[in-house]
Scaffold this motif. Structure first.
Motif, PDB file in Angstrom:
ATOM      1  N   TYR A   1       0.844  -1.200   0.000  1.00 50.51           N
ATOM      2  CA  TYR A   1       0.000   0.000   0.000  1.00 50.51           C
ATOM      3  C   TYR A   1       0.879   1.248   0.000  1.00 50.51           C
ATOM      4  O   TYR A   1       1.737   1.419   0.878  1.00 50.51           O
TER       5      TYR A   1
ATOM      6  N   GLN B   1       3.761  -1.592 -12.501  1.00 49.99           N
ATOM      7  CA  GLN B   1       2.788  -0.511 -12.458  1.00 49.99           C
ATOM      8  C   GLN B   1       3.362   0.719 -11.782  1.00 49.99           C
ATOM      9  O   GLN B   1       4.199   0.620 -10.877  1.00 49.99           O
ATOM     10  N   HIS B   2       2.906   1.919 -12.241  1.00 54.43           N
ATOM     11  CA  HIS B   2       3.153   3.162 -11.531  1.00 54.43           C
ATOM     12  C   HIS B   2       2.083   3.301 -10.455  1.00 54.43           C
ATOM     13  O   HIS B   2       0.883   3.237 -10.753  1.00 54.43           O
ATOM     14  N   LEU B   3       2.487   3.484  -9.215  1.00 56.24           N
ATOM     15  CA  LEU B   3       1.562   3.588  -8.100  1.00 56.24           C
ATOM     16  C   LEU B   3       1.636   4.978  -7.481  1.00 56.24           C
ATOM     17  O   LEU B   3       2.723   5.549  -7.362  1.00 56.24           O
ATOM     18  N   LYS B   4       0.491   5.494  -7.094  1.00 54.68           N
ATOM     19  CA  LYS B   4       0.441   6.779  -6.390  1.00 54.68           C
ATOM     20  C   LYS B   4      -0.225   6.562  -5.038  1.00 54.68           C
ATOM     21  O   LYS B   4      -0.623   5.454  -4.694  1.00 54.68           O
ATOM     22  N   GLU B   5      -0.348   7.633  -4.270  1.00 52.07           N
ATOM     23  CA  GLU B   5      -0.897   7.533  -2.928  1.00 52.07           C
ATOM     24  C   GLU B   5      -2.271   6.861  -2.936  1.00 52.07           C
ATOM     25  O   GLU B   5      -3.148   7.232  -3.710  1.00 52.07           O
TER      26      GLU B   5
ATOM     27  N   ASP C   1      -2.849   3.710  -3.751  1.00 53.25           N
ATOM     28  CA  ASP C   1      -2.861   2.527  -4.601  1.00 53.25           C
ATOM     29  C   ASP C   1      -2.324   1.306  -3.841  1.00 53.25           C
ATOM     30  O   ASP C   1      -1.492   1.431  -2.934  1.00 53.25           O
TER      31      ASP C   1
ATOM     32  N   PHE D   1      -0.799  -2.723  -4.512  1.00 54.73           N
ATOM     33  CA  PHE D   1      -0.244  -3.678  -5.463  1.00 54.73           C
ATOM     34  C   PHE D   1       0.039  -4.974  -4.714  1.00 54.73           C
ATOM     35  O   PHE D   1       0.405  -4.954  -3.537  1.00 54.73           O
TER      36      PHE D   1
END
Length: 315
Positions: free
Chosen positions: A209, A229-233, A235, A237
């Motif tokens: 997270y 994947q590109h993850l942001k706040e 998100d 995985f």
């Protein structure tokens, strides 16, 4: 595809049991009626009567044990003493195997064994010469609410290192309340251009997270395919159990992520610890999978360090 076949098999077995249930209401499952049904089937099926009996008895032993009594009671009337003993024996062996397979399939989602009591905080008062699979439980009379709280993940870790990252794992050894719960937690902090080197957890899957920043996260499956994947706040995985995975800071500020793993002791095997990357070609191939660059782009790079590669990509 394999799981679909397994689910279909279970569905067929349940359907057969449902049909038997309907027939039981129709005939009342009186002993004479049951014997009459099987005698009719035996005459119609001939040689195939015994395999059919063994199959149905196997299902009754596995899914509906009360019905199995009727099948065993009628076996000698249908086939004679010795054939009946053989049929019942084979059915019980098959039923034991089927029950074991079903139990193993249902438990595939659990990395650790289920607890045998409500709570079992780790005790620190044990002798050093005792070695068990897990940790001993604390005296129930001494268990307090503080055993189920930890503050180890409140603060950022030290990112002043070569990888510019910090990973703080909290398992049942540090957090007593996690003992027998099948869980562990972790905090990952990465400075700008920081990354967590490729690693895997042999005993757990990981839910990742992102609490702060922008992160590139990915894993490589056993067929060599990269899932990234590109993850942001906010998100989340998932890193599957036993698969090589990594993450790196793709933003311009500190990045923080929290993880939950489905084992109280997931274990960590780092790629760099498992092999010595003295050959630059090996390192380049690894970076190609991680960053997604083409072989031509890698050929123009001079700096083969992990941080150097990311700097060249950012530029």
């Amino acid at each position: 595809m394999g799981k679909l076949v397994q689910l279909s098999t279970v569905a067929v077995l349940v359907a057969i049991i449902a049909i038997l249930g309907v027939r039981s209401k129709q005939y009342g499952w009186e002993k004479d009626e049951v014997v009459k049904i099987f005698l009719d089937l035996k005459e119609r099926l001939g040689f195939w009567a015994i395999p059919l009996y063994v199959s149905i008895h196997t299902l009754s032993l596995s899914f509906c044990l009360p019905f199995a009594v009727f099948f065993e009671g009628g076996a000698s009337l249908l086939f004679g003493f010795l054939p009946a003993v053989f049929c019942v024996f084979v059915a019980k062996v098959l039923a034991a195997s089927l029950s074991f397979w079903i139990g193993s399939y249902i438990r595939t989602c659990f990395a650790d064994n289920a607890p045998l009591q409500d709570i079992c905080p780790t005790t620190t008062q044990i002798e050093k010469n005792i070695f068990i699979n897990g940790f001993l439980c604390k005296n129930p009379n001494n268990v307090t609410a503080s055993d189920f709280k930890t503050s180890r993940l409140n603060h950022s870790g030290d990112t002043d290192n070569f990888l510019r990252s910090s990973v703080d794992f909290v398992t049942a050894a540090e957090f007593p309340g996690l003992n027998t719960m099948g869980l562990s937690v972790a905090r990952t902090d990465m400075a700008v251009d920081g990354m967590v080197q490729p690693h895997y957890h042999p005993r757990a899957s990981e839910m990742f997270y992102v609490s702060r920043g922008v992160i590139i996260a990915g894993f490589i499956d056993t067929r060599g395919r990269l899932f990234q994947q590109h993850l942001k706040e906010g998100d989340v995985f998932v890193f599957p159990r036993g698969l090589l995975h990594f993450c790196l800071n793709a933003g311009f500020d500190l990045a923080t992520a929290f993880s939950v793993l489905n084992s109280q002791n997931p274990g960590v095997m780092r790629l760099a610890d498992a092999m010595f990357l003295t050959d630059s070609d090996v390192l380049q191939k690894l970076m190609k999978k991680m960053i997604g660059l083409s072989a031509m782009e890698l050929g123009h790079m001079k700096n083969t360090t992990l941080m150097g590669l990311e700097e060249n990509v950012s530029s």
